[in-house]
Design an enzyme around this catalytic site. Sequence first.
Site, short mmCIF file in Angstrom:
data_model
loop_
_atom_site.label_atom_id
_atom_site.label_comp_id
_atom_site.label_asym_id
_atom_site.label_seq_id
_atom_site.Cartn_x
_atom_site.Cartn_y
_atom_site.Cartn_z
N ASN A 29 0.85 -1.14 0.07
CA ASN A 29 0.19 -0.04 0.05
C ASN A 29 0.86 1.26 -0.03
OD1 ASN A 29 0.10 -0.97 2.91
ND2 ASN A 29 -0.01 1.10 3.36
N GLY A 80 7.03 -1.12 -1.84
CA GLY A 80 5.86 -2.19 -2.13
C GLY A 80 4.80 -1.71 -3.11
N SER A 92 18.19 -5.38 3.51
CA SER A 92 18.77 -3.81 3.52
C SER A 92 20.45 -4.01 3.68
CB SER A 92 18.13 -3.14 4.74
OG SER A 92 18.91 -1.94 5.16
N TYR A 144 16.97 -3.93 14.12
CA TYR A 144 16.68 -3.62 12.73
C TYR A 144 17.62 -4.17 11.89
CZ TYR A 144 15.99 -1.64 8.01
OH TYR A 144 15.54 -1.51 6.76
#
Length: 297
Positions: free
Chosen positions: A23, A27, A138, A164
Amino acid sequence: MTTFSASDLPDLTGRTAVVTGANSGIGRVTARVLAARGARVVLAVRSTAKGREAASTMPGSTEVRELDLADLASVRAFADGFGDQVDLLVNNAGLMTPPLNRTADGFESQFGTNHLGHFALTNLLLPRITGRVVTVSSGAHRAGKIDFADLNWERKPYRAMAAYGQSKLANLLFSAELQRRLTAVGSPVLATSAHPGLAATNLFRPQGGDNPLNRLVNAGVRAVGQTDEGGAQATLHAALATVPGNAFSGPSGALGKGAPKLVGRSKAAQDAELARRLWTVSEELTGVTFPLPLKSA
């Protein structure tokens, strides 16, 4: 070096692609490009309202389905309700450096969402996947460390960026071990990974809230970073270019920008034993295992 661009993308008519977190950001761009090339694209999103808004801007055939990767019950419900063949699964959704939080199942939110949610989703869908599984990692994986003694940050002080990095290293280890397993059972499915470089998407929010320093960092990233469109190119390369299993695609230029190509990864991300150990722990935590039998080549 051959440059990869949107003009290299094949006609995807008749194929089905599932894109998590479709959304917004990378992506959303990925889903839009795949739909424009003729694919039926399923936007797997936490907010179906936001998903429908995104789908309304895309050409071709799109469908919105609810998926909350921070809730294994939602992951199972999505997989149970999806009976169609999947030609391409793009594990794109993710969190970046939020304050300490827990998923519905009690996992640290970044590890639980970025890794465990996608781990469970992929294995649950795998009997229906025929083409490729792309997992978005990443460059931060290089600073990542898998702390098996405290994967969920229950004992040590929480550091959001370190958490992360752990989740993004886990993404690459997952993809590597998935490809090893697929090859071992003779499956034609490929597992690949990508990283977007320094992309100025809405995912990039420095820790510490709205203060002058963070506003300055955000401004700097937006000044030098890639757009969503630029960041999505590595994902599309990993999804559709002629690459081997366990390939890792990323930007070719300085500052994490430029046309996508195959790129290197950290020593830890190449550790096969570490990948196997993480897989075993992930199965224990999620209750989801590698499905057998799979279709062979």
